[in-house]
Design an enzyme around this catalytic site. Sequence first.
Site, PDB file in Angstrom:
ATOM      1  N   LYS A  40       0.814  -1.199   0.000  1.00 27.64           N
ATOM      2  CA  LYS A  40       0.000   0.000   0.000  1.00 27.64           C
ATOM      3  C   LYS A  40       0.858   1.263   0.000  1.00 27.64           C
ATOM      4  O   LYS A  40       0.407   2.336  -0.378  1.00 27.64           O
ATOM      5  CB  LYS A  40      -0.884   0.022   1.258  1.00 27.64           C
ATOM      6  N   GLU A  96       8.009   2.211  -5.762  1.00 29.04           N
ATOM      7  CA  GLU A  96       7.997   1.817  -4.351  1.00 29.04           C
ATOM      8  C   GLU A  96       8.050   3.061  -3.465  1.00 29.04           C
ATOM      9  O   GLU A  96       8.469   4.140  -3.899  1.00 29.04           O
ATOM     10  CB  GLU A  96       9.233   0.954  -4.062  1.00 29.04           C
ATOM     11  N   ASP A  97       7.663   2.887  -2.208  1.00 30.71           N
ATOM     12  CA  ASP A  97       7.767   4.003  -1.268  1.00 30.71           C
ATOM     13  C   ASP A  97       9.180   4.138  -0.715  1.00 30.71           C
ATOM     14  O   ASP A  97       9.757   5.219  -0.696  1.00 30.71           O
ATOM     15  CB  ASP A  97       6.750   3.839  -0.111  1.00 30.71           C
ATOM     16  N   ASP A 100      14.472  -0.380   2.007  1.00 27.62           N
ATOM     17  CA  ASP A 100      15.069  -0.452   3.346  1.00 27.62           C
ATOM     18  C   ASP A 100      16.137  -1.566   3.307  1.00 27.62           C
ATOM     19  O   ASP A 100      17.254  -1.334   2.861  1.00 27.62           O
ATOM     20  CB  ASP A 100      13.929  -0.736   4.327  1.00 27.62           C
ATOM     21  N   LYS A 129      16.740   3.996   2.127  1.00 24.11           N
ATOM     22  CA  LYS A 129      17.391   3.851   3.442  1.00 24.11           C
ATOM     23  C   LYS A 129      18.638   2.990   3.241  1.00 24.11           C
ATOM     24  O   LYS A 129      18.693   1.828   3.644  1.00 24.11           O
ATOM     25  CB  LYS A 129      16.408   3.172   4.401  1.00 24.11           C
ATOM     26  N   PHE A 150      12.274   5.139  11.697  1.00 22.59           N
ATOM     27  CA  PHE A 150      10.976   4.667  11.225  1.00 22.59           C
ATOM     28  C   PHE A 150      10.149   5.873  10.784  1.00 22.59           C
ATOM     29  O   PHE A 150       9.742   6.706  11.594  1.00 22.59           O
ATOM     30  CB  PHE A 150      10.244   3.884  12.316  1.00 22.59           C
TER      31      PHE A 150
HETATM   32  P1  5GP Z   1      12.522  -3.721   2.662  1.00 22.42           P
HETATM   33  O1  5GP Z   1      11.997  -5.007   2.075  1.00 22.42           O
HETATM   34  O2  5GP Z   1      13.367  -2.932   1.696  1.00 22.42           O
HETATM   35  O3  5GP Z   1      13.233  -3.959   3.968  1.00 22.42           O
HETATM   36  O4  5GP Z   1      11.290  -2.857   3.075  1.00 22.42           O
HETATM   37  C1  5GP Z   1      10.411  -2.358   2.180  1.00 22.42           C
HETATM   38  C2  5GP Z   1       9.081  -2.045   2.819  1.00 22.42           C
HETATM   39  O5  5GP Z   1       9.153  -1.920   4.247  1.00 22.42           O
HETATM   40  C3  5GP Z   1       8.584  -0.728   2.327  1.00 22.42           C
HETATM   41  O6  5GP Z   1       7.865  -0.877   1.144  1.00 22.42           O
HETATM   42  C4  5GP Z   1       7.731  -0.238   3.483  1.00 22.42           C
HETATM   43  O7  5GP Z   1       6.434  -0.763   3.350  1.00 22.42           O
HETATM   44  C5  5GP Z   1       8.378  -0.838   4.704  1.00 22.42           C
HETATM   45  N1  5GP Z   1       9.256   0.157   5.350  1.00 22.42           N
HETATM   46  C6  5GP Z   1      10.606   0.223   5.301  1.00 22.42           C
HETATM   47  N2  5GP Z   1      11.066   1.268   6.020  1.00 22.42           N
HETATM   48  C7  5GP Z   1       9.966   1.876   6.540  1.00 22.42           C
HETATM   49  C8  5GP Z   1       9.777   3.032   7.380  1.00 22.42           C
HETATM   50  O8  5GP Z   1      10.714   3.744   7.796  1.00 22.42           O
HETATM   51  N3  5GP Z   1       8.487   3.341   7.692  1.00 22.42           N
HETATM   52  C9  5GP Z   1       7.421   2.609   7.268  1.00 22.42           C
HETATM   53  N4  5GP Z   1       6.214   3.015   7.644  1.00 22.42           N
HETATM   54  N5  5GP Z   1       7.562   1.523   6.477  1.00 22.42           N
HETATM   55  C10 5GP Z   1       8.819   1.167   6.120  1.00 22.42           C
END
Ligand code: 5GP
Length: 172
Positions: A40, A96-97, A100, A129, A150
């Site tokens: 989302k 993507e948003d 991380d 990130k 976060f």
């Molecule tokens: P990754 O798979 O790269 O670790 O994480 C990707 C997903 O984790 C993002 O699409 C997001 O939904 C969530 N996410 C990662 N960092 C944050 C953050 O700082 N805040 C929030 N609300 N969601 C995050």
Amino acid sequence: MENLKILFTEEQIQTRIKEIADEINQLYKDEEIIAICVLKGAVLFAVDLVKHLKMPLKMEFIRLSSYGHGTTSSGKVHAVDISLPDLNDKNVLIIEDIVDTGLTAKFLLDFINGNFKTKSTKFCSLLDKKISRATDVEPDYYGFEVDDKFLVGYGLDDEGYCRNLKYIGYKN
Ligand code: 5GP
């Protein structure tokens, strides 16, 4: 929302989105693309970004989740809904948003590259990130590099809330 420290204002976000859109417009020129919004979290970013894209474009939506209910990545990516049309010979732009650990991005890229022979696949994330990365995945486009905090707002949620904020912040 109380006690939120603003990291990026609405104006900063919108200005940066226009800059990213300019780069994407230059890359594809008039070639058709399929923009895949990862629900989302990326919904607000995707909606604002595509408004500035000038090429013929179709939008698709998939839903992945990795955070569960916590504020750190669960380390596992769950495909809630990943139904996609035929992407063979298409220019694919994933929206993507935030990247991380990069596990979500890697999961998605592996899925697309494993199932289709696209013309091109690009990954665009509003936030990067980099410090938390656990994979070798890097977005082709990103809006802002961020620290290991976060973040909430502008699509990013806190237990489902805050997605509707026009800015991005963190709890103080
Ligand atoms: P990754 O798979 O790269 O670790 O994480 C990707 C997903 O984790 C993002 O699409 C997001 O939904 C969530 N996410 C990662 N960092 C944050 C953050 O700082 N805040 C929030 N609300 N969601 C995050």
